[in-house]
Design a protein around this motif. Structure first.
Motif, PDB file in Angstrom:
ATOM      1  N   ARG A 193       0.818  -1.225   0.000  1.00 44.94           N
ATOM      2  CA  ARG A 193       0.000   0.000   0.000  1.00 44.94           C
ATOM      3  C   ARG A 193       0.842   1.261   0.000  1.00 44.94           C
ATOM      4  O   ARG A 193       0.450   2.285  -0.526  1.00 44.94           O
ATOM      5  CB  ARG A 193      -0.936   0.003   1.224  1.00 44.94           C
ATOM      6  N   SER A 194       1.996   1.194   0.639  1.00 46.15           N
ATOM      7  CA  SER A 194       2.827   2.414   0.687  1.00 46.15           C
ATOM      8  C   SER A 194       4.293   2.020   0.532  1.00 46.15           C
ATOM      9  O   SER A 194       4.620   0.844   0.570  1.00 46.15           O
ATOM     10  CB  SER A 194       2.617   3.124   2.024  1.00 46.15           C
ATOM     11  N   SER A 195       5.153   2.996   0.377  1.00 42.74           N
ATOM     12  CA  SER A 195       6.551   2.650   0.159  1.00 42.74           C
ATOM     13  C   SER A 195       7.309   2.689   1.490  1.00 42.74           C
ATOM     14  O   SER A 195       6.832   3.246   2.478  1.00 42.74           O
ATOM     15  CB  SER A 195       7.182   3.610  -0.838  1.00 42.74           C
ATOM     16  N   PHE A 196       8.470   2.088   1.478  1.00 40.33           N
ATOM     17  CA  PHE A 196       9.298   2.078   2.683  1.00 40.33           C
ATOM     18  C   PHE A 196      10.560   2.871   2.416  1.00 40.33           C
ATOM     19  O   PHE A 196      11.167   2.754   1.350  1.00 40.33           O
ATOM     20  CB  PHE A 196       9.676   0.632   3.030  1.00 40.33           C
ATOM     21  N   GLU A 197      10.950   3.675   3.356  1.00 34.99           N
ATOM     22  CA  GLU A 197      12.232   4.366   3.200  1.00 34.99           C
ATOM     23  C   GLU A 197      13.186   3.924   4.305  1.00 34.99           C
ATOM     24  O   GLU A 197      12.834   3.960   5.491  1.00 34.99           O
ATOM     25  CB  GLU A 197      12.035   5.878   3.235  1.00 34.99           C
ATOM     26  N   ILE A 198      14.345   3.500   3.879  1.00 36.56           N
ATOM     27  CA  ILE A 198      15.336   2.981   4.827  1.00 36.56           C
ATOM     28  C   ILE A 198      15.710   4.067   5.842  1.00 36.56           C
ATOM     29  O   ILE A 198      15.763   5.253   5.494  1.00 36.56           O
ATOM     30  CB  ILE A 198      16.576   2.492   4.053  1.00 36.56           C
TER      31      ILE A 198
END
Ligand code: ATP
Ligand code: MG
Length: 599
Positions: A210-215
């Motif tokens: 559903r959404s993106s992940f940022e490290i």
């Protein structure tokens, strides 16, 4: 890292690979600085640095994305594999899952697992979430597990149901920080205080869809790993390593292990120990190789099969494993062939010259020794590929590392007089091995023990606790741990020299020597010997070994020989001389948490 301020998030900087070290060691020592090595990494925008990004994400977005990053074997049989692209995604999922559990940067996440995808994904997911990863040996009993969970104020533990029920659940009250225990491969309904790993992965996968992940934009100085030492000399210490350590993992994986894209690499160290993380996961992945990992313990035939069938090119193992292979004999090696193998490397204990040479017989190449410690985080001294090996020597300092030996005081450790130490410059002078601090993977603390940390430094040196000498050509030779050295009739005897000499006898499979108090000599040398197959522990053989030792070693030879079915080892595979000594003298055995075979 150059240029980071102008890059957008997620954009990958393609960095050139530094050429191999081969051939130009002196030149490299003159010209190399760690600053330069930082430029080999991709880095995060705004000067951030994250180990997992360097190990996985930057390859996943580049030409290596479809290369197999991890291949899992179960007793030699492949069971699963992940490409760099798949590993990126799967570790993102775990990072999202951990964040959903409330894990925030700085929290500690532990595993108590066999080598399995969940273990590797936890390591990488934890780093991506900005949290600190701390491994535990799966074979640890309840006491060492709880001590370490408590010492580390661990917030999340990933384990299996059996380990949890036996080793953690009964002590949960002692672990107020432990909020979540994730159980892997568990079909049973979650019990109180536990959650399902699979369920976490499933809901994190949905969330990531559903959404993106940022490290996590970790800073280079932010803690990344917490490693307990092997406990060879006493109670284990918890060394804190920061994200910047990845610079040293990368450079040493390149120069000492000679890893390059296209390699198939096998490191036999359990990830419960620093070697299993620095060189079982982070370093090799940084180099874009295929890491194979086998889930089970030593078995000579299976090990040769893995080397052969997986077409392993670089093999990193430990002296104790090599000695076990030697014990079985070279014939078994010769039933296999290793045409792909290019480099065999060892760490953890002194590597007897016998084992270096045996490598030629078994693998067609000598074994290369490397020296380092949990505290140093990465290889510091090494026999580099392409450079002449001196069997029995640890090798030469990694370019960028300044090593020296310091004059010893009465306690056997470096003498500090008015805050100053004395560097021994004459060739072959024996002193405490010391390193100039400043390399990226240097530990930044012993957890909650600043005093013990401070004691590791004097006059601008890090003091290793090991004794060594450097020969006229700059090769380092390990003498012994400062605590293990034997003083006999005015001589200083390094156990390694005695052990290596006895190893040359065909009956000897492994040997540990100690100093035994003696009214005349101060101490005399006693050797505990395990025999190779086909030899009987007879008084005649005892006498023969004493004579054999005397011929090779003269006055420093062992006066007493005892036969032992198996020597005590740490779980990281080191002979525990302090335990041999305590047993011999009837003294308390001290901290036994890291002894192999201990419940
Ligand atoms: P503790 O510090 O708890 O007593 P440990 O020193 O065994 O345990 P590690 O950090 O796992 O814990 O091991 C580092 C030590 O292992 C070194 O200080 C050295 O004594 C030994 N060692 C490692 N590699 C080599 C090698 N190539 N030659 C000789 N000794 C080695
Ligand atoms: Mg140590």
């Amino acid at each position: 890292m150059a240029d980071t301020s102008t890059r957008r998030a997620g954009e990958i900087r393609h960095v050139p690979l530094l050429e191999p070290l081969i051939g130009d060691y002196e030149e490299r020592c003159r010209t190399f600085g760690w600053e330069q090595a930082r430029d080999l990494l991709a880095g995060l925008p705004d000067g951030g640095l994250n180990m997992a990004y360097e190990a996985v994400d930057r390859h996943a977005a580049g030409p290596l994305s479809d290369v197999v990053a991890l291949r899992f074997l179960d007793r030699g049989v492949p069971t699963a594999e992940l490409t760099y692209a798949e590993l990126r995604r799967a570790s993102d999922v775990v990072a999202v899952g951990l964040q959903a559990l409330g894990v925030v940067p700085g929290d500690r996440v532990c595993t108590l697992l066999q080598r399995s995808p969940a273990l590797y994904l936890t390591v990488l997911g934890t780093l991506k979430a900005g949290a600190v990863y701390c491994p535990l040996f799966p074979a640890f009993g309840p006491e060492p597990v709880c001590d370490r969970l408590s010492l580390g104020s661990v917030r999340v533990l990933v384990t299996d149901r059996l380990s949890y029920e036996r080793k953690v659940a009964p002590f949960r009250a002692r672990l107020p920080h432990l909020e979540t225990v994730l159980l892997v491969d568990d079909d049973a309904a979650p019990t109180e205080g536990t959650a399902s790993w699979d369920a976490m992965v499933a809901s994190a996968t949905d969330a990531l869809d559903r959404s993106s992940f940022e490290i996590a934009r970790t800073r280079p100085e932010q803690p990344a790993l917490l490693h307990f030492t092997s406990g060879t000399t006493g109670r284990p210490k918890a060394a804190v390593h920061v994200h910047e350590a990845v610079v040293a993992h990368h450079v040493t994986a390149m120069w000492a292990l000679d890893l390059r894209p296209g390699d198939v690499y096998w490191c036999t160290a359990d990830p419960g120990w620093v070697t299993g993380t620095s060189y079982g996961i982070i370093g090799p992945l940084c180099r874009g190789v295929t890491v194979v990992t086998d889930s089970s313990d030593f078995d000579a035939r299976r090990w040769y099969r893995v080397l052969q069938d997986q077409r392993v090119t670089v093999f990193y193992t430990a002296p104790t494993a090599l000695r076990m292979l030697m014990r079985v004999g070279a014939d078994l090696a010769h039933e296999h062939s290793f045409p792909a193998l290019r480099h065999v490397v060892s760490v953890g204990e002194p590597l007897n010259p016998e084992a270096v040479v045996w490598g030629v017989e078994a693998f067609g190449m000598p074994v290369h020794d490397t020296w380092w410690q949990t505290e140093t985080g990465a290889i510091m001294v090494s026999n580099f590929p392409g450079m002449p090996i001196r069997p029995g020597s640890m090798g030469r300092p990694v370019p960028g590392i300044t090593a020296a030996v310091l004059e010893r005081g009465p306690d056997g450790r470096a003498a500090v007089v008015d805050g100053h130490v004395h560097v021994l410059t004459e060739p072959d002078a024996v002193g405490e091995l010391a390193l100039r601090p400043g390399w990226p993977s240097m530990f930044r603390a012993y957890l909650d023990d600043p005093e013990r940390y401070a004691q590791c430094f004097a006059d601008g040196w890090y003091l290793s606790g090991d004794l060594a000498r450097f020969d006229a050509d700059g090769y380092g030779w390990f003498v012994g741990r400062a605590d293990d050295v034997i003083k006999s009739a005015g001589h200083l005897i390094g156990p390694f020299e005695v052990e290596s000499a006895l190893m040359e006898h065909p009956a000897v499979a492994e040997v540990g020597v100690i100093g035994k108090p003696d009214p005349l000599a101060g101490e005399v040398v006693k050797a505990f010997v395990t025999l190779r197959a086909g030899y009987e522990p007879t008084p005649a053989l005892q006498r023969e070994l004493i004579t054999f030792g005397r011929h090779r070693l003269g006055s420093v030879a062992p006066r007493e020989i005892a036969f032992d079915q198996a020597l005590p080892h740490t779980r990281s595979g080191k002979v525990m001389r302090r335990l041999l000594k305590a047993r011999e003298l009837g003294l308390p055995e001290g901290d036994l948490s890291t002894v192999e075979g201990q419940p």
